[in-house]
Design a protein around this motif. Sequence first.
Motif, PDB file in Angstrom:
ATOM      1  N   ILE A 139     -31.381  70.096  -6.041  1.00  0.00           N
ATOM      2  CA  ILE A 139     -31.684  70.365  -7.447  1.00  0.00           C
ATOM      3  C   ILE A 139     -32.722  69.354  -7.893  1.00  0.00           C
ATOM      4  CG2 ILE A 139     -29.677  71.615  -8.353  1.00  0.00           C
ATOM      5  CD1 ILE A 139     -28.386  68.939  -9.006  1.00  0.00           C
ATOM      6  N   ASP A 140     -33.696  69.829  -8.672  1.00  0.00           N
ATOM      7  CA  ASP A 140     -34.786  68.984  -9.146  1.00  0.00           C
ATOM      8  C   ASP A 140     -35.069  69.288 -10.610  1.00  0.00           C
ATOM      9  OD1 ASP A 140     -36.467  67.717  -6.561  1.00  0.00           O
ATOM     10  OD2 ASP A 140     -35.302  69.503  -6.100  1.00  0.00           O
ATOM     11  N   SER A 148     -32.331  60.672 -18.635  1.00  0.00           N
ATOM     12  CA  SER A 148     -31.331  61.732 -18.810  1.00  0.00           C
ATOM     13  C   SER A 148     -31.322  62.652 -17.592  1.00  0.00           C
ATOM     14  CB  SER A 148     -31.636  62.550 -20.069  1.00  0.00           C
ATOM     15  OG  SER A 148     -31.592  61.755 -21.221  1.00  0.00           O
ATOM     16  N   SER A 149     -32.493  62.821 -16.968  1.00  0.00           N
ATOM     17  CA  SER A 149     -32.598  63.676 -15.780  1.00  0.00           C
ATOM     18  C   SER A 149     -31.793  63.097 -14.625  1.00  0.00           C
ATOM     19  CB  SER A 149     -34.064  63.836 -15.375  1.00  0.00           C
ATOM     20  OG  SER A 149     -34.808  64.456 -16.392  1.00  0.00           O
ATOM     21  N   ARG A 304     -36.698  59.627  -7.875  1.00  0.00           N
ATOM     22  CA  ARG A 304     -37.811  60.041  -8.727  1.00  0.00           C
ATOM     23  C   ARG A 304     -39.122  59.966  -7.951  1.00  0.00           C
ATOM     24  NH1 ARG A 304     -39.058  61.316 -13.735  1.00  0.00           N
ATOM     25  NH2 ARG A 304     -36.877  61.181 -14.425  1.00  0.00           N
ATOM     26  N   TYR A 305     -39.927  61.037  -8.066  1.00  0.00           N
ATOM     27  CA  TYR A 305     -41.207  61.105  -7.351  1.00  0.00           C
ATOM     28  C   TYR A 305     -42.303  61.568  -8.322  1.00  0.00           C
ATOM     29  CZ  TYR A 305     -39.524  65.969  -6.885  1.00  0.00           C
ATOM     30  OH  TYR A 305     -39.022  67.236  -7.132  1.00  0.00           O
ATOM     31  N   ASP A 306     -42.699  60.671  -9.204  1.00  0.00           N
ATOM     32  CA  ASP A 306     -43.597  61.035 -10.301  1.00  0.00           C
ATOM     33  C   ASP A 306     -45.041  61.279  -9.882  1.00  0.00           C
ATOM     34  OD1 ASP A 306     -41.525  60.936 -12.100  1.00  0.00           O
ATOM     35  OD2 ASP A 306     -42.007  58.949 -12.889  1.00  0.00           O
ATOM     36  N   ALA A 319     -41.094  63.898 -11.997  1.00  0.00           N
ATOM     37  CA  ALA A 319     -40.135  64.752 -11.296  1.00  0.00           C
ATOM     38  C   ALA A 319     -39.069  63.889 -10.640  1.00  0.00           C
ATOM     39  CB  ALA A 319     -40.840  65.609 -10.246  1.00  0.00           C
ATOM     40  N   VAL A 320     -37.875  64.442 -10.525  1.00  0.00           N
ATOM     41  CA  VAL A 320     -36.776  63.742  -9.882  1.00  0.00           C
ATOM     42  C   VAL A 320     -35.840  64.779  -9.276  1.00  0.00           C
ATOM     43  CG1 VAL A 320     -35.480  63.613 -12.063  1.00  0.00           C
ATOM     44  CG2 VAL A 320     -34.935  62.010 -10.210  1.00  0.00           C
TER      45      VAL A 320
END
Length: 409
Positions: A139-140, A148-149, A304-306, A319-320
């Motif tokens: 899930i991403d 919050s993510s 997290r992979y922003d 994104a996470v």
Amino acid sequence: MKITTLKGTNDYLPEEARLRDYLQNSILNTYTDAGFERIMTPAIEDIENLDKSDGGDNLNLIFKIMKRGDKLTKALVGGDETKLCDMGLRYDLTLPLSRYYANNREQLVLPAKCIQIDKVYRAERPQKGRLRELVQCDIDIIGSSSISSEIELIHTTAKALLALEIKDFTVKINDRRILRSILLKTGFAENQLDSVCITFDKLDKIGTEGVIAELRDKEFDDNVIDKFSQIISKPLTLESVKELGGGEAVESVETIMNAVSELSQGAYKINFEISLVRGQGYYTGTVFEIVSDRFKGSIAGGGRYDNLIGKFTGENIPAVGFSIGFERIFVLLTEAGYKIPDTKRRIALLHDKERITEAIKEAEKLREKYDVVITEKPKKLSKYLDKIQAKGYYGFCFLGEEIRELKND
């Protein structure tokens, strides 16, 4: 021709496939109940995308696909081995998701909450719970930089595991920014940090002495290594890390931990783990893993992979994600003798060859209470009954007769 599967791949018998389907559907239901939506991406990706994905050690495990026809002939004539391949099998689901978002973003609502449950491929040495063809359950959340993510992902993933009666697990959490800050203050250079982090990630496997020895093998400055050795020789808690630096990242981890602890209601633990780095190079901040007391190694991981999506779009898209390692879950539950709950009892309906139509009609009625398999009367009835009994069948019946229970010892 060979009848065995290739190393790192498996055939699954009907009862195994049934369990795998149930487990995956249970995870999927937990994800969808939490508001995530399933997407699907191809197993094959452009080799350039895979090679430039910052996938860490996974980049050495890509199954590459050679060019075909005239393109392969020209590449062979050219003699450049790096140009023989133009595609590869995905090694995880994060890179495909990033490309997917870049390709379909006009149709997506942000933050996009995505589910992927699918196969990935890694050319690694097979071992227990680690295959070359494996299923991941991801899930991403794309488009949100809020912690919050992270809280939602950890809570939802934990719920998926608890729904499968997996207990006694711990969520480990860290933020790469904390470790990088400590390393910079210790004296490591910016361009050395990734290499140091990869070594430090092995702390739980090789211990402090092993980490220091590997850093010396990499020929980092001895004085800097000595300073770092003094720091990691004692347990690093959130409180002690605050004194070393980390600032906002420490506060973020603390907030996430407090929220998850409250949501868990004691069903599982969450611990700060400074040595947790995760092997993929694309992680930029928070990273987390779930470890089970009953299984060596992690059963879920993410972070997290922003910056990864920006490789496709040229924009900074936060994104996470969190991924359950399905194969380890499957091994864990199989060894524990896990049984699918609330299933209908399974029976065999035996019929004469010329009475198949009647058998189908009767089976439809019986299926209100039972899972029914229709088969012609076998020549060796006792042998057949022994086999279905071993498969867990409750009983059998002849067409038009009462069900006879199979006596399981």
